[in-house]
Design a protein around this motif. Structure first.
Motif, PDB file in Angstrom:
ATOM      1  N   PHE A 241       0.817  -1.213   0.000  1.00 47.40           N
ATOM      2  CA  PHE A 241       0.000   0.000   0.000  1.00 47.40           C
ATOM      3  C   PHE A 241       0.856   1.271   0.000  1.00 47.40           C
ATOM      4  O   PHE A 241       0.399   2.346   0.330  1.00 47.40           O
ATOM      5  CB  PHE A 241      -1.018  -0.008   1.156  1.00 47.40           C
ATOM      6  N   ARG A 242       2.132   1.104  -0.396  1.00 48.30           N
ATOM      7  CA  ARG A 242       3.008   2.265  -0.585  1.00 48.30           C
ATOM      8  C   ARG A 242       3.545   2.274  -2.011  1.00 48.30           C
ATOM      9  O   ARG A 242       3.355   3.226  -2.746  1.00 48.30           O
ATOM     10  CB  ARG A 242       4.158   2.272   0.436  1.00 48.30           C
ATOM     11  N   VAL A 243       4.201   1.190  -2.428  1.00 50.29           N
ATOM     12  CA  VAL A 243       4.694   1.090  -3.802  1.00 50.29           C
ATOM     13  C   VAL A 243       3.613   0.404  -4.643  1.00 50.29           C
ATOM     14  O   VAL A 243       3.074  -0.623  -4.250  1.00 50.29           O
ATOM     15  CB  VAL A 243       5.999   0.266  -3.850  1.00 50.29           C
ATOM     16  N   GLY A 244       3.294   1.004  -5.792  1.00 48.78           N
ATOM     17  CA  GLY A 244       2.258   0.405  -6.635  1.00 48.78           C
ATOM     18  C   GLY A 244       0.863   0.686  -6.123  1.00 48.78           C
ATOM     19  O   GLY A 244      -0.087   0.004  -6.522  1.00 48.78           O
ATOM     20  N   GLY A 245       0.698   1.650  -5.248  1.00 50.02           N
ATOM     21  CA  GLY A 245      -0.631   2.036  -4.747  1.00 50.02           C
ATOM     22  C   GLY A 245      -1.331   0.886  -4.053  1.00 50.02           C
ATOM     23  O   GLY A 245      -0.706   0.089  -3.357  1.00 50.02           O
ATOM     24  N   ASP A 318      -6.654  11.796  -3.686  1.00 46.62           N
ATOM     25  CA  ASP A 318      -5.448  11.817  -4.535  1.00 46.62           C
ATOM     26  C   ASP A 318      -4.183  11.470  -3.742  1.00 46.62           C
ATOM     27  O   ASP A 318      -3.117  12.006  -4.001  1.00 46.62           O
ATOM     28  CB  ASP A 318      -5.306  13.207  -5.168  1.00 46.62           C
ATOM     29  N   VAL A 319      -4.316  10.548  -2.772  1.00 46.77           N
ATOM     30  CA  VAL A 319      -3.194  10.270  -1.865  1.00 46.77           C
ATOM     31  C   VAL A 319      -1.957   9.786  -2.616  1.00 46.77           C
ATOM     32  O   VAL A 319      -0.851  10.312  -2.441  1.00 46.77           O
ATOM     33  CB  VAL A 319      -3.618   9.246  -0.795  1.00 46.77           C
ATOM     34  N   TYR A 320      -2.122   8.766  -3.470  1.00 47.01           N
ATOM     35  CA  TYR A 320      -0.932   8.217  -4.143  1.00 47.01           C
ATOM     36  C   TYR A 320      -0.347   9.201  -5.148  1.00 47.01           C
ATOM     37  O   TYR A 320       0.870   9.299  -5.290  1.00 47.01           O
ATOM     38  CB  TYR A 320      -1.243   6.853  -4.773  1.00 47.01           C
ATOM     39  N   ASP A 321      -1.205   9.955  -5.856  1.00 48.32           N
ATOM     40  CA  ASP A 321      -0.675  10.979  -6.764  1.00 48.32           C
ATOM     41  C   ASP A 321       0.160  11.984  -5.981  1.00 48.32           C
ATOM     42  O   ASP A 321       1.237  12.397  -6.411  1.00 48.32           O
ATOM     43  CB  ASP A 321      -1.816  11.738  -7.463  1.00 48.32           C
ATOM     44  N   HIS A 322      -0.360  12.372  -4.823  1.00 51.32           N
ATOM     45  CA  HIS A 322       0.324  13.381  -4.013  1.00 51.32           C
ATOM     46  C   HIS A 322       1.671  12.869  -3.511  1.00 51.32           C
ATOM     47  O   HIS A 322       2.705  13.493  -3.729  1.00 51.32           O
ATOM     48  CB  HIS A 322      -0.575  13.788  -2.837  1.00 51.32           C
ATOM     49  N   VAL A 323       1.656  11.716  -2.828  1.00 53.92           N
ATOM     50  CA  VAL A 323       2.917  11.251  -2.212  1.00 53.92           C
ATOM     51  C   VAL A 323       3.938  10.837  -3.279  1.00 53.92           C
ATOM     52  O   VAL A 323       5.133  11.100  -3.133  1.00 53.92           O
ATOM     53  CB  VAL A 323       2.700  10.111  -1.187  1.00 53.92           C
ATOM     54  N   ASN A 324       3.460  10.213  -4.366  1.00 53.78           N
ATOM     55  CA  ASN A 324       4.397   9.786  -5.403  1.00 53.78           C
ATOM     56  C   ASN A 324       4.945  10.998  -6.170  1.00 53.78           C
ATOM     57  O   ASN A 324       6.115  11.012  -6.568  1.00 53.78           O
ATOM     58  CB  ASN A 324       3.739   8.811  -6.381  1.00 53.78           C
ATOM     59  N   GLY A 325       4.093  12.011  -6.342  1.00 59.98           N
ATOM     60  CA  GLY A 325       4.537  13.236  -7.013  1.00 59.98           C
ATOM     61  C   GLY A 325       5.627  13.938  -6.213  1.00 59.98           C
ATOM     62  O   GLY A 325       6.663  14.336  -6.763  1.00 59.98           O
ATOM     63  N   LEU A 326       5.403  14.070  -4.902  1.00 67.50           N
ATOM     64  CA  LEU A 326       6.432  14.712  -4.069  1.00 67.50           C
ATOM     65  C   LEU A 326       7.685  13.834  -4.000  1.00 67.50           C
ATOM     66  O   LEU A 326       8.818  14.347  -3.948  1.00 67.50           O
ATOM     67  CB  LEU A 326       5.899  14.988  -2.656  1.00 67.50           C
ATOM     68  N   GLY A 327       7.502  12.521  -3.994  1.00 68.06           N
ATOM     69  CA  GLY A 327       8.650  11.610  -3.995  1.00 68.06           C
ATOM     70  C   GLY A 327       9.506  11.823  -5.234  1.00 68.06           C
ATOM     71  O   GLY A 327      10.743  11.912  -5.166  1.00 68.06           O
ATOM     72  N   GLU A 328       8.831  11.942  -6.364  1.00 66.56           N
ATOM     73  CA  GLU A 328       9.514  12.193  -7.641  1.00 66.56           C
ATOM     74  C   GLU A 328      10.266  13.530  -7.600  1.00 66.56           C
ATOM     75  O   GLU A 328      11.413  13.630  -8.031  1.00 66.56           O
ATOM     76  CB  GLU A 328       8.455  12.200  -8.759  1.00 66.56           C
ATOM     77  N   MET A 329       9.587  14.561  -7.049  1.00 65.20           N
ATOM     78  CA  MET A 329      10.223  15.880  -6.929  1.00 65.20           C
ATOM     79  C   MET A 329      11.485  15.812  -6.084  1.00 65.20           C
ATOM     80  O   MET A 329      12.515  16.412  -6.410  1.00 65.20           O
ATOM     81  CB  MET A 329       9.249  16.830  -6.213  1.00 65.20           C
ATOM     82  N   GLN A 426      13.254   6.434   3.769  1.00 66.95           N
ATOM     83  CA  GLN A 426      12.495   7.619   4.200  1.00 66.95           C
ATOM     84  C   GLN A 426      11.211   7.688   3.377  1.00 66.95           C
ATOM     85  O   GLN A 426      11.168   7.183   2.252  1.00 66.95           O
ATOM     86  CB  GLN A 426      13.346   8.868   4.004  1.00 66.95           C
ATOM     87  N   PHE A 427      10.175   8.315   3.969  1.00 64.40           N
ATOM     88  CA  PHE A 427       8.834   8.203   3.407  1.00 64.40           C
ATOM     89  C   PHE A 427       8.149   9.550   3.263  1.00 64.40           C
ATOM     90  O   PHE A 427       8.186  10.374   4.177  1.00 64.40           O
ATOM     91  CB  PHE A 427       7.971   7.324   4.323  1.00 64.40           C
ATOM     92  N   VAL A 428       7.473   9.727   2.124  1.00 64.39           N
ATOM     93  CA  VAL A 428       6.633  10.904   1.915  1.00 64.39           C
ATOM     94  C   VAL A 428       5.209  10.555   2.353  1.00 64.39           C
ATOM     95  O   VAL A 428       4.739   9.442   2.116  1.00 64.39           O
ATOM     96  CB  VAL A 428       6.611  11.301   0.425  1.00 64.39           C
ATOM     97  N   SER A 429       4.547  11.506   2.990  1.00 59.64           N
ATOM     98  CA  SER A 429       3.158  11.293   3.417  1.00 59.64           C
ATOM     99  C   SER A 429       2.232  12.315   2.759  1.00 59.64           C
ATOM    100  O   SER A 429       2.688  13.309   2.179  1.00 59.64           O
ATOM    101  CB  SER A 429       3.038  11.426   4.934  1.00 59.64           C
ATOM    102  N   TYR A 430       0.944  12.061   2.916  1.00 62.32           N
ATOM    103  CA  TYR A 430      -0.077  12.984   2.394  1.00 62.32           C
ATOM    104  C   TYR A 430      -0.021  14.321   3.119  1.00 62.32           C
ATOM    105  O   TYR A 430      -0.525  15.323   2.626  1.00 62.32           O
ATOM    106  CB  TYR A 430      -1.458  12.334   2.572  1.00 62.32           C
TER     107      TYR A 430
END
Ligand SMILES: *Cc1c(COP(=O)(O)O)cnc(C)c1O
Length: 448
Positions: A241-245, A318-329, A426-430
């Motif tokens: 529920f973190r990688v791959g949504g 939009d939880v996964y879009d948000h955390v994955n987007g910031l992760g990418e940034m 390390q982990f990005v959160s909503y």
């Protein structure tokens, strides 16, 4: 940064708890860990009132950050206020089980337990019980909690307990191999194939790196376990529920394991673990099967409510879009910072996980053209491919002391809380924002 209160609390803690902590890794921060007073979005406030951007997020469970959305809070409070637990089933555990079965293709049935450790203990017992074999293959540097069968180091020919208190005779049933080394695992199956109950593997090494699998490695594990009637067990305690949504890392990689262990996010911040898989395998657990498994607190209503509402919130927002987007940034920004300041260091991670590994060797500044842009993907075309860590031994050769003794403290001085050593993800959160990312990138620039 003032930390008088943390120091005083640690002084008291040292008198009554071993190392002053309830989980060994928390004492890794020297000379003493800071004590947290409260969380706030993507931040924590410590006992002395210092506010830090928090990329540790409880070491993984807090997908939504420290401020739980209203429906999650309400469900937790409702469950707690109606009497904490009963020793008899509730609707909540059926709801959460149905949710997981609906979203994770390999899971037809699931049993909830109280920690990731308990999940991997039970999965190993189930694998042994249903195959009638004893040996378990694990990855060197993989982490599956504080349990007897996996606190084993060395190699397949010379396994040894990695902790006092574990008999050598236990360790002999465990076969450690290097991650991402196809030849090594093929050899182990050639030698022991008929005695191997299962391969237990984090699909992405997340407690020692982070290390991404090389192309084809997970496929090889699937093929070898199939050929030898062994079980492939994905430890998705971190990646689930973190990688791959909502489909987890197994969906991301397109591999179907026989069993999956869950923990961390699936309990929404409360103590949890779970073992999922094909129905006929999971029915090996008592009472349907003869592999004993039980727990006073298993399926705890407060945990089930927190897990269910967290995942439902993630499904509907939009939880996964948000955390994955910031992760990418973060990973892309860090890649740029390193190109300037430390071209030999490696950015790793995927989706909402990130880390910089202080690798000692790498391509020179003018050879970086075409490198992975936002975290190592083990791309053979990348100029870094020869250097980027492929397994735990490679990570261990990094500048781990610089990371821990110099860099971590400099980041904290700038108000950034990173995990306590080179190895933990390390982990990005909503709860995190673009501003948190920008501040963090600035801090890396200064601290590197
Ligand atoms: C954290 C972790 C565990 C252990 O979970 P606990 O809840 O700490 O017992 C097991 N496997 C992996 C991959 C983990 O990251």
């Amino acid at each position: 940064m003032n930390d008088e209160r943390s120091r005083a609390l640690y002084d008291r803690a040292l008198s009554v708890m071993p190392g002053g902590v309830n989980s060994a890794v928390r004492a890794a921060i020297e000379p003493y860990p800071f004590f947290v007073r409260k969380g706030d979005g993507g931040h924590v406030v410590d006992a002395d009132g210092n506010r830090l951007v928090d990329w540790v997020m409880g070491l993984g469970p807090l997908l939504l950050g420290h401020d739980l959305p209203e429906p999650v809070q309400a469900a937790i409070q409702r469950a707690a206020s109606e009497g904490p637990m009963y020793g008899t089933p509730t609707e909540l555990e059926v709801d959460l089980a149905e949710f997981v079965v609906r979203h994770v293709p390999s899971v037809e049935k699931i049993r909830f337990v109280n920690s990731g450790t308990e999940a991997t203990v039970s999965a190993v017992r189930l694998a042994r019980g249903t195959t009638g074999r004893n040996k378990i293959v694990i990855m060197q540097g993989g982490y599956h909690g504080a349990q007897e069968s996996t606190l084993v180091e060395g190699d397949a020919d010379h396994p040894a307990p990695s902790s006092a208190g574990i008999p050598q005779a236990f360790a002999e049933h465990t076969l450690p191999v290097p991650f991402n080394d196809e030849a090594a695992v093929r050899e182990v199956f050639q030698e022991h194939g008929d005695d191997i109950a299962g391969v237990l593997v984090e699909p992405i090494l997340a407690n020692y790196g982070i290390v991404h699998p090389v192309d084809g490695y997970l496929e090889t594990l699937r093929e070898l376990t199939d050929d030898h009637d062994s079980l492939l067990i994905f430890d998705e305690v971190i990646t689930g529920f973190r990688v791959g949504g909502l489909g987890c890392a197994q969906s991301h990689f397109g591999i179907t394991p026989d069993l999956t262990t869950f923990g961390k996010i699936i309990g929404g911040g409360f103590p949890v673990g779970a073992i999922g898989g094909r129905a006929e395998l999971i029915e090996g657990f008592a009472p349907t099967g003869d592999v004993f498994q039980a727990g006073t607190f298993s399926g705890h209503p407060v945990t089930m409510a927190a897990g269910l509402e967290t995942l439902t919130f993630a499904a509907e927002n939009d939880v996964y879009d948000h955390v994955n987007g910031l992760g990418e940034m973060l990973r892309a920004g860090l890649t740029d910072v390193l190109a300037d300041q430390a071209p030999n260091y490696t950015v790793v991670g995927t989706d909402s996980m990130f880390k910089v590994i202080f690798t000692r060797e790498g391509p020179s500044r003018d050879e970086l053209e075409g490198q992975c842009e936002a975290g190592c993907r083990q791309d053979p075309e990348c100029p870094r491919y020869e250097y980027c860590p492929k397994n735990a031994a490679d990570v261990k050769r990094a500048e781990t002391e610089r990371w821990r003794r110099i860099f971590w403290g400099e980041m904290r001085e700038q108000g950034i809380f990173l995990s306590q050593n080179q190895f933990e993800s390390q982990f990005v959160s909503y709860g995190h924002t673009e501003e948190d990312v920008e501040r963090t990138l600035e801090a890396y620039k200064h601290a590197l």
